[in-house]
Write a protein that holds these residues in place. Structure first.
Motif, PDB file in Angstrom:
ATOM      1  N   HIS A 252       0.835  -1.192   0.000  1.00 41.56           N
ATOM      2  CA  HIS A 252       0.000   0.000   0.000  1.00 41.56           C
ATOM      3  C   HIS A 252       0.879   1.256   0.000  1.00 41.56           C
ATOM      4  O   HIS A 252       0.681   2.185  -0.784  1.00 41.56           O
ATOM      5  N   GLU A 256       1.198   4.302  -2.762  1.00 41.08           N
ATOM      6  CA  GLU A 256       0.987   5.715  -2.465  1.00 41.08           C
ATOM      7  C   GLU A 256       2.211   6.537  -2.868  1.00 41.08           C
ATOM      8  O   GLU A 256       2.096   7.656  -3.353  1.00 41.08           O
ATOM      9  N   ARG A 257       3.352   5.977  -2.670  1.00 35.72           N
ATOM     10  CA  ARG A 257       4.557   6.716  -3.034  1.00 35.72           C
ATOM     11  C   ARG A 257       4.630   6.922  -4.531  1.00 35.72           C
ATOM     12  O   ARG A 257       5.079   7.950  -5.014  1.00 35.72           O
ATOM     13  N   THR A 285      -1.729   5.653   8.581  1.00 36.52           N
ATOM     14  CA  THR A 285      -2.742   5.459   7.548  1.00 36.52           C
ATOM     15  C   THR A 285      -3.503   6.735   7.216  1.00 36.52           C
ATOM     16  O   THR A 285      -3.733   7.016   6.037  1.00 36.52           O
ATOM     17  N   LEU A 288      -2.170   8.733   4.306  1.00 41.55           N
ATOM     18  CA  LEU A 288      -2.008   8.214   2.958  1.00 41.55           C
ATOM     19  C   LEU A 288      -3.158   8.747   2.113  1.00 41.55           C
ATOM     20  O   LEU A 288      -4.312   8.392   2.337  1.00 41.55           O
ATOM     21  N   ALA A 290      -4.477   8.439  -0.863  1.00 34.49           N
ATOM     22  CA  ALA A 290      -5.414   7.674  -1.675  1.00 34.49           C
ATOM     23  C   ALA A 290      -6.214   6.679  -0.854  1.00 34.49           C
ATOM     24  O   ALA A 290      -7.150   6.056  -1.351  1.00 34.49           O
ATOM     25  N   CYS A 291      -5.856   6.535   0.397  1.00 36.16           N
ATOM     26  CA  CYS A 291      -6.480   5.471   1.194  1.00 36.16           C
ATOM     27  C   CYS A 291      -7.928   5.787   1.549  1.00 36.16           C
ATOM     28  O   CYS A 291      -8.223   6.792   2.185  1.00 36.16           O
TER      29      CYS A 291
ATOM     30  N   PHE B 287       5.095  11.271   3.515  1.00 35.05           N
ATOM     31  CA  PHE B 287       3.661  11.515   3.421  1.00 35.05           C
ATOM     32  C   PHE B 287       3.188  12.583   4.396  1.00 35.05           C
ATOM     33  O   PHE B 287       2.014  12.916   4.420  1.00 35.05           O
TER      34      PHE B 287
END
Lengths: 351, 351
Positions: A252, A256-257, A285, A288, A290-291, B287
DNA sequence: CTGTTAGCGCCTTCAG
DNA sequence: CTGAAGGCGCTAACAG
């Protein structure tokens, strides 16, 4: 050298046998209350400390459980370790922690080293997918419990999570949000947890009557860089997926990176519109971007559970219940919690 | 029971002493090559496994080092543990890992439990700021090395980071970027590393001829929620700081979360313009939206270094060099690396 | 180079 | 209820 039981005996004017009886109340005959007091007082005064090596030699037990994990610097594993340690400690056991460096060869070495140390039992998160070496140790009578991953070639009790159900719910949440074009960025098919997660994904799609595009099911490595690469190739496709399920936190994170790197504007800038639902979560979390959903395992609970099981097994063994029963391994699955991650995660549901 | 040295001796037609000599080549006299072969062959054939409890009883050594950390589920600590374990393992030692649950009381208990287990040495990251209990163990001859934190009331070798220098550089980087209004969101003044970091901050400001607003130096807890609270109150001030230095990753994380929560638009939305320079980093640092600079410690290196030191000390002790020399503790400081975190961190500089 | 012997510190029958 | 004695498996003098 330190004081011995002999010194205490002399100081208290009793025999070493008596001292031993007050110090090891386990399988010992009763001792008169006033004698006991004399002994404890003498021990206290002399600053007597038990020599466990000597006791172990005699009792064939060390009150020590070895724990072998693929790596130490891993949030999930360490939460498990924390749970195990707490449980063991509360029962007077000590934890010997060792890393197999993600290598099955190294795992074999460590396990055999540790079993020579006269440990009473062993908890392992297998590094690989096969467990003949574990089974053979178990067959020789070593109490053993597996955590997280179930291996081929061994029938050993295990405690793990509801991987299938968790991923099922994760995927269904995406579907409920209206996403239909969903990819699975997944792990080694040889690792049981990854396999189960894939299968939960597939079930959710099937239930929704969607047949997944085979090229959207990306198996392979489970590290950060694997997620990174996969995200790149998925987005390069002619008609890319709009949502993705990540098999674990590392993958995950890599995904995201990649999103971060796809536009030079840093964590604050715009980026491709993709939504991710990921297995595992952490304190990070919420950061992040896009999570959208995450599934969290009760890692500490798994550890505690494994700790309890191993102690039970050790005690069964001591009590003489030979463990050759082999009525199949018992697998305990802890539920998983899904949460929607929108600015700090609120809504939850258990699998 | 398992085979003993006696069985091997009989099978090879030699005495137990000879067997011992081939199995424990440490302080033993030479053995004829062909005898050695006969012995190893016999041991192999019988599946002989050494009983370490017996050996320990005799040699007063367990080839085991206990490691006591405030908690296990902590990236930094686990990297240190990984380093220690690697080093120990390569020298044939085993690591016993235990958590003090961030409590000095628990630390005392664990330490005394462990020292009864006949460990050869101990590596600890102290839970508190005082170390009388550690000193007294060291005085009794227990080889010991501290990591990360230096405590009052004990003169024990330690390996830590250049906390002062790292924070100095961090602050200077902010100053070089033109920030003048800089706050320090800091930790317990009783914890040496936090204290050193504060002092690096102060030195950088002094060098720039800026006297810090006292109300911008927020000391106290070092957990996520502490950073969260502090960020809130700092931004509520009439004329808030434009940049902040975070004492560690947890505090940093809390600060970022507060920023996240200050506008309901999630990780993608706009937020107050504050820049953070934080001590410690992790895979997640890229992030963190406000993060401009981070200082990373060589945690694995610290572990390796501590591992080496403890082994040296154990061997010095075995060699009879009594360790009462007390020529002050030796503190090893590893350099810290600063990186600018703009979409994935590139530029670096060592302290 | 190898064998004999005496424990390391504790637990545990067996007597008392 | 308590004491005496043997031994867990291995190593380290001390002889040979």
């Amino acid at each position: 050298m330190g004081k011995t039981i002999r010194d205490v005996a002399d100081a208290a004017g009793v025999s070493t046998a008596t001292v031993s009886r007050v110090l090891a109340p386990e399988n010992s005959r009763p001792v008169a209350e006033k004698t006991r007091l004399r002994v404890t007082a003498a021990a206290e005064k002399l600053g007597y400390r038990m020599n466990y090596a000597a006791r172990s030699l005699k009792t064939q037990s060390t009150m020590t459980v070895a724990v072998v994990f693929p790596e130490l610097a891993n949030d999930f594993f360490m939460d498990v370790a924390e749970g195990i340690e707490r449980e063991l400690n509360s029962r007077g056991y000590t934890m010997l922690l060792s890393s197999s460096l993600n290598s099955i060869e190294e795992e074999k070495k460590r396990i055999s080293m540790l079993s020579d140390r006269m440990i009473d039992g062993m908890v392992v998160i297998p590094a690989g997918s096969r467990g003949e070496h574990l089974q053979s140790l178990a067959d020789q009578g070593m109490p053993m419990v597996l955590v997280d991953r179930i291996v081929e070639g061994a029938e050993i009790d295990a405690v793990t999570s509801d991987n299938e159900g968790g991923t099922f719910m994760l995927t269904r949440a995406l579907l409920a949000d209206g996403f239909k074009r969903i990819a699975f960025v997944g792990g080694e098919i040889t690792v049981s947890s990854a396999r189960e997660r894939l299968s939960g994904f597939a079930r959710a799609l099937a239930e929704a009557g969607i047949k997944p595009d085979p090229s959207w099911i990306c198996l392979g490595g489970m590290e950060v860089e694997d997620g990174y690469k996969r995200m790149g190739s998925l987005l390069k496709k002619r008609n890319p997926p709009e949502a993705m399920v990540a098999v674990n936190l590392l993958v995950h994170l890599g995904m995201e990176r990649r999103l971060l790197d796809m536009n030079g504007s840093g964590p604050n800038g715009p980026r491709p519109k993709v939504v991710i639902a990921g297995f595992d979560e952490s304190r990070y979390t919420p950061f992040l971007p896009a999570c959208r959903y995450s599934a969290s395992q009760d890692a500490v609970g798994m550890g505690r559970c494994a700790g309890q099981r191993i102690i039970e097994k050790i005690q069964e063994k001591k009590a003489g219940h030979f463990e050759g029963e082999k009525n199949g391994e018992r697998i305990i699955r802890l539920p998983v919690t899904i949460s929607r991650s929108e600015n700090g995660a609120v809504s939850k549901a258990a699998s």
